[in-house]
Design a protein around this motif. Structure first.
Motif, mmCIF file in Angstrom:
data_model
loop_
_atom_site.group_PDB
_atom_site.id
_atom_site.type_symbol
_atom_site.label_atom_id
_atom_site.label_comp_id
_atom_site.label_asym_id
_atom_site.label_seq_id
_atom_site.Cartn_x
_atom_site.Cartn_y
_atom_site.Cartn_z
ATOM 1 N N PHE A 282 3.002 6.545 22.106
ATOM 2 C CA PHE A 282 3.483 7.782 21.505
ATOM 3 C C PHE A 282 2.272 8.528 20.935
ATOM 4 O O PHE A 282 1.444 7.928 20.249
ATOM 5 C CB PHE A 282 4.484 7.506 20.387
ATOM 6 C CG PHE A 282 5.802 6.947 20.860
ATOM 7 C CD1 PHE A 282 6.815 7.799 21.304
ATOM 8 C CD2 PHE A 282 6.041 5.584 20.860
ATOM 9 C CE1 PHE A 282 8.026 7.294 21.746
ATOM 10 C CE2 PHE A 282 7.250 5.071 21.291
ATOM 11 C CZ PHE A 282 8.256 5.927 21.736
ATOM 12 N N TYR A 283 2.193 9.830 21.186
ATOM 13 C CA TYR A 283 1.058 10.605 20.701
ATOM 14 C C TYR A 283 1.444 12.076 20.660
ATOM 15 O O TYR A 283 2.479 12.498 21.218
ATOM 16 C CB TYR A 283 -0.168 10.407 21.594
ATOM 17 C CG TYR A 283 0.029 10.856 23.026
ATOM 18 C CD1 TYR A 283 -0.452 12.092 23.469
ATOM 19 C CD2 TYR A 283 0.700 10.048 23.931
ATOM 20 C CE1 TYR A 283 -0.270 12.509 24.772
ATOM 21 C CE2 TYR A 283 0.901 10.456 25.232
ATOM 22 C CZ TYR A 283 0.427 11.671 25.651
ATOM 23 O OH TYR A 283 0.625 12.084 26.945
ATOM 24 N N ASP A 284 0.624 12.873 19.979
ATOM 25 C CA ASP A 284 0.874 14.309 19.920
ATOM 26 C C ASP A 284 -0.276 15.063 20.579
ATOM 27 O O ASP A 284 -1.420 14.602 20.596
ATOM 28 C CB ASP A 284 1.051 14.768 18.468
ATOM 29 C CG ASP A 284 -0.238 14.677 17.664
ATOM 30 O OD1 ASP A 284 -0.946 15.685 17.559
ATOM 31 O OD2 ASP A 284 -0.535 13.575 17.150
ATOM 32 N N ARG A 285 0.078 16.220 21.107
ATOM 33 C CA ARG A 285 -0.901 17.138 21.678
ATOM 34 C C ARG A 285 -0.394 18.551 21.426
ATOM 35 O O ARG A 285 0.747 18.886 21.777
ATOM 36 C CB ARG A 285 -1.067 16.907 23.185
ATOM 37 C CG ARG A 285 -2.163 17.754 23.825
ATOM 38 C CD ARG A 285 -2.369 17.429 25.292
ATOM 39 N NE ARG A 285 -1.205 17.732 26.111
ATOM 40 C CZ ARG A 285 -0.496 16.826 26.777
ATOM 41 N NH1 ARG A 285 -0.828 15.546 26.730
ATOM 42 N NH2 ARG A 285 0.555 17.204 27.496
ATOM 43 N N SER A 286 -1.228 19.368 20.770
ATOM 44 C CA SER A 286 -0.846 20.734 20.408
ATOM 45 C C SER A 286 0.450 20.751 19.605
ATOM 46 O O SER A 286 1.354 21.559 19.851
ATOM 47 C CB SER A 286 -0.704 21.606 21.664
ATOM 48 O OG SER A 286 -1.913 21.662 22.377
#
Length: 370
Positions: A282-286
């Motif tokens: 799980f990760y975030d981008r923008s």
């Protein structure tokens, strides 16, 4: 069984762009537990609510395929495959891991794993566990040892004090530095000794590998049983591992994930959320949340929540309206909860406490304790 490892490998630098790693990992689900207002200890097992004890548990730990608890009589017990078994009495603490746990008493270290109890050693002065692998120091023999799957290996010996200044542990893999800063790596029965005399050496193990910022070559390298592979020509800024998976940020700010034979670039900056699980990432981008598994990226939500919880491929969070929302393998759930409800996530189950009532939310269904 105890094995003395004396085999040292001499390995040369190689350049590759991919790596091949496999893992067998416990991926349990559907387990939770709770003490109720009427002082029962409940266990939730994949849709079944079990009145385990007529008194509350003193402590409990929920693993991927077990629930360990200290009952009202101060006995350590474990719930596994629909049954609870008493292990010992007078133990108030354990060290839990995904599919196993250990407990320590008067120098003796024991482990429970997949229904079996193991005596690891009776003269333990220090121990650490991760990913089903235990490292311990035998104060009687003055040896550093690694234990997994019922077998003990001596990996360093003839020491008055602990023969290490730093250490990392992953499945069947241990890396450590000696007091003279020599770097050593144990991988599934074999030892690689590498003369890197650097006081603040940066390294991290994964299953059957270790990544390192080499202070001599200034490269980001991966050490395996088959050789040393250059992943980047410059040092990495950050990295994280989980079993066979590697996530790292290169010096040029490329966020890369390595799984199996593939290396993928999934971003160009350090994410705020970066959580490797037994299944994926799980990760975030923008400011958007994604889930990555088997080389496939899935979109979850378009903002970063203030509260969230992950387990395997399960993502629970409070949305912008303050409601509890669940993303489970691509499906969405909205448990109907009152504003006063308290929730506690365990594996992929929510334990719900509302006034005097205890319930469980699992697979888009609510299960009430009657």
């Amino acid at each position: 069984m105890r094995v003395n490892i004396r085999k040292y490998w001499s390995i040369a630098n190689l350049l590759v762009t991919v790596l091949v790693l496999q893992a067998t990992i416990a991926k349990g689900s559907g387990l939770a537990c709770a003490n109720t207002n009427d002082r029962y200890f409940l266990i939730f097992d994949n849709g079944r609510i079990i009145k385990q004890d007529h008194n509350v548990a003193q402590k409990y730990w929920v693993g991927h395929n077990y629930i360990a608890f200290v009952d009202y009589m101060s006995s350590l017990r474990v719930f596994y495959k629909s049954h609870a078994l008493e292990l010992t009495s007078g133990i108030s603490e354990i060290t839990p891991d995904d599919s196993m746990f250990v407990w320590f008493s008067a120098g003796t270290l024991r482990a429970w794993k997949n229904g079996e109890v193991f005596l690891i050693n009776r003269f333990v002065e220090f121990y650490k566990i991760n990913e089903g692998t235990v490292v311990f120091f035998d104060k009687n023999e003055r040896t550093l040892n690694v234990w997994y799957d019922g077998q003990t290996y001596i990996i360093d010996e003839n020491h008055v004090e602990f023969p290490l200044t730093s250490m990392q542990i992953s499945y069947q893999t241990v890396a450590w530095q000696t007091p003279d800063y020599q770097f050593k790596l144990f991988i599934n029965g074999n030892i690689i000794s590498k003369p890197i005399y650097e006081e603040n050496l940066l390294y991290q193990t994964g299953k059957h590998f270790c990544v390192i910022n080499n202070p001599v070559s200034h490269e980001f390298e991966m050490l395996t049983q088959n050789g040393i592979y250059t992943l980047e020509s410059t040092h990495a800024k950050w990295w994280q591992t989980k079993y066979e998976k590697l996530l790292y940020l290169s010096n040029s700010d490329d966020l890369k994930v390595v799984t199996g034979e593939y290396t993928s670039i999934i971003g160009n900056s350090m994410p705020e959320i970066k959580l490797l699980t037994n299944r994926g990432l799980f990760y975030d981008r923008s400011q958007q949340i994604y889930y990555y598994e088997n080389h496939i990226e899935r979109f979850i939500i378009n903002y970063i929540p203030n509260y969230y919880y992950v387990f395997n491929d399960y993502f629970m969070f409070r949305n912008e309206l303050g409601q509890v929302q669940i993303w489970d393998r691509g499906g969405e759930e909205f448990p109907p909860l009152s504003p006063a409800a308290e929730i506690t996530p365990m594996t992929n189950v929510l334990v719900i406490s509302e006034a005097t009532k205890t319930s469980f939310w699992y697979k888009n269904k609510r299960w009430d304790y009657q």
